[in-house]
Design a protein around this motif. Structure first.
Motif, PDB file in Angstrom:
ATOM      1  N   LYS A   1     -11.792 125.672 -29.117  1.00  0.00           N
ATOM      2  CA  LYS A   1     -10.654 124.809 -29.455  1.00  0.00           C
ATOM      3  C   LYS A   1      -9.386 125.593 -29.761  1.00  0.00           C
ATOM      4  O   LYS A   1      -8.294 125.163 -29.426  1.00  0.00           O
ATOM      5  CB  LYS A   1     -11.005 123.900 -30.626  1.00  0.00           C
ATOM      6  CG  LYS A   1     -11.972 122.815 -30.275  1.00  0.00           C
ATOM      7  CD  LYS A   1     -12.257 121.916 -31.466  1.00  0.00           C
ATOM      8  CE  LYS A   1     -13.263 120.865 -31.078  1.00  0.00           C
ATOM      9  NZ  LYS A   1     -13.567 119.966 -32.187  1.00  0.00           N
ATOM     10  N   GLU A   2      -9.530 126.744 -30.387  1.00  0.00           N
ATOM     11  CA  GLU A   2      -8.336 127.505 -30.765  1.00  0.00           C
ATOM     12  C   GLU A   2      -7.569 128.045 -29.549  1.00  0.00           C
ATOM     13  O   GLU A   2      -6.413 128.410 -29.674  1.00  0.00           O
ATOM     14  CB  GLU A   2      -8.664 128.644 -31.740  1.00  0.00           C
ATOM     15  CG  GLU A   2      -9.664 129.656 -31.245  1.00  0.00           C
ATOM     16  CD  GLU A   2     -11.104 129.340 -31.610  1.00  0.00           C
ATOM     17  OE1 GLU A   2     -11.939 130.234 -31.460  1.00  0.00           O
ATOM     18  OE2 GLU A   2     -11.404 128.215 -32.050  1.00  0.00           O
TER      19      GLU A   2
ATOM     20  N   ASN B   1      -4.867 124.804 -26.776  1.00  0.00           N
ATOM     21  CA  ASN B   1      -3.427 124.539 -26.767  1.00  0.00           C
ATOM     22  C   ASN B   1      -2.679 125.591 -25.957  1.00  0.00           C
ATOM     23  O   ASN B   1      -1.723 125.259 -25.243  1.00  0.00           O
ATOM     24  CB  ASN B   1      -2.874 124.452 -28.195  1.00  0.00           C
ATOM     25  CG  ASN B   1      -3.275 123.161 -28.872  1.00  0.00           C
ATOM     26  OD1 ASN B   1      -3.547 122.152 -28.228  1.00  0.00           O
ATOM     27  ND2 ASN B   1      -3.326 123.185 -30.191  1.00  0.00           N
ATOM     28  N   ASP B   2      -3.111 126.833 -26.052  1.00  0.00           N
ATOM     29  CA  ASP B   2      -2.473 127.891 -25.265  1.00  0.00           C
ATOM     30  C   ASP B   2      -2.715 127.681 -23.768  1.00  0.00           C
ATOM     31  O   ASP B   2      -1.813 127.877 -22.956  1.00  0.00           O
ATOM     32  CB  ASP B   2      -2.989 129.265 -25.680  1.00  0.00           C
ATOM     33  CG  ASP B   2      -2.549 129.663 -27.077  1.00  0.00           C
ATOM     34  OD1 ASP B   2      -1.521 129.141 -27.551  1.00  0.00           O
ATOM     35  OD2 ASP B   2      -3.238 130.495 -27.690  1.00  0.00           O
TER      36      ASP B   2
ATOM     37  N   LYS C   1      -3.341 124.773 -22.261  1.00  0.00           N
ATOM     38  CA  LYS C   1      -2.547 123.600 -21.857  1.00  0.00           C
ATOM     39  C   LYS C   1      -1.077 123.959 -21.692  1.00  0.00           C
ATOM     40  O   LYS C   1      -0.441 123.553 -20.719  1.00  0.00           O
ATOM     41  CB  LYS C   1      -2.680 122.493 -22.891  1.00  0.00           C
ATOM     42  CG  LYS C   1      -3.980 121.754 -22.852  1.00  0.00           C
ATOM     43  CD  LYS C   1      -3.886 120.571 -23.806  1.00  0.00           C
ATOM     44  CE  LYS C   1      -5.141 120.351 -24.562  1.00  0.00           C
ATOM     45  NZ  LYS C   1      -5.058 119.256 -25.517  1.00  0.00           N
ATOM     46  N   ALA C   2      -0.531 124.702 -22.626  1.00  0.00           N
ATOM     47  CA  ALA C   2       0.879 125.096 -22.553  1.00  0.00           C
ATOM     48  C   ALA C   2       1.124 125.945 -21.303  1.00  0.00           C
ATOM     49  O   ALA C   2       2.139 125.771 -20.619  1.00  0.00           O
ATOM     50  CB  ALA C   2       1.286 125.845 -23.802  1.00  0.00           C
TER      51      ALA C   2
ATOM     52  N   LYS D   1       1.031 123.631 -18.188  1.00  0.00           N
ATOM     53  CA  LYS D   1       2.189 122.718 -18.101  1.00  0.00           C
ATOM     54  C   LYS D   1       3.372 123.362 -17.397  1.00  0.00           C
ATOM     55  O   LYS D   1       4.184 122.669 -16.802  1.00  0.00           O
ATOM     56  CB  LYS D   1       2.600 122.244 -19.495  1.00  0.00           C
ATOM     57  CG  LYS D   1       1.733 121.134 -20.007  1.00  0.00           C
ATOM     58  CD  LYS D   1       2.267 120.618 -21.339  1.00  0.00           C
ATOM     59  CE  LYS D   1       1.368 119.501 -21.840  1.00  0.00           C
ATOM     60  NZ  LYS D   1       1.862 118.954 -23.095  1.00  0.00           N
TER      61      LYS D   1
END
Length: 85
Positions: A71-72, A75-76, A78-79, A82
């Motif tokens: 999980k940590e 976000n990286d 996904k960013a 994008k």
């Protein structure tokens, strides 16, 4: 044409007919490589061998094994993805 590549526990193939396909030039598809430091199936060295075949790869190493990204890191990842959407 692919916009980008996300490789999880990816490894360099050993088959000579495939191996030759990516030896002459770097792979120009943007790539992110997620590697488990304790993966019992894909060694860190073999995963890094694959990432080295890409032009400017992003490599993320986590302490887990042969699993989806923790999980940590999500976000990286996904960013990063994008930027190509």
């Amino acid at each position: 044409k692919f916009k980008f590549s996300i490789l999880i526990s990816g490894f360099a193939p050993r088959d000579p007919s495939v191996y030759e396909l990516y030896q002459s030039e770097p792979i120009l598809v943007p790539s992110i490589h997620i590697i488990g430091n304790t993966d019992p199936y894909v060694s860190l060295e073999r995963a890094e061998e694959l990432s080295s075949k890409f032009n400017e790869p992003v490599v993320m190493v986590h302490e887990g094994g042969h699993v989806m990204p923790p999980k940590e890191l999500l976000n990286d990842v996904k960013a990063w993805a994008k930027a190509f959407a």
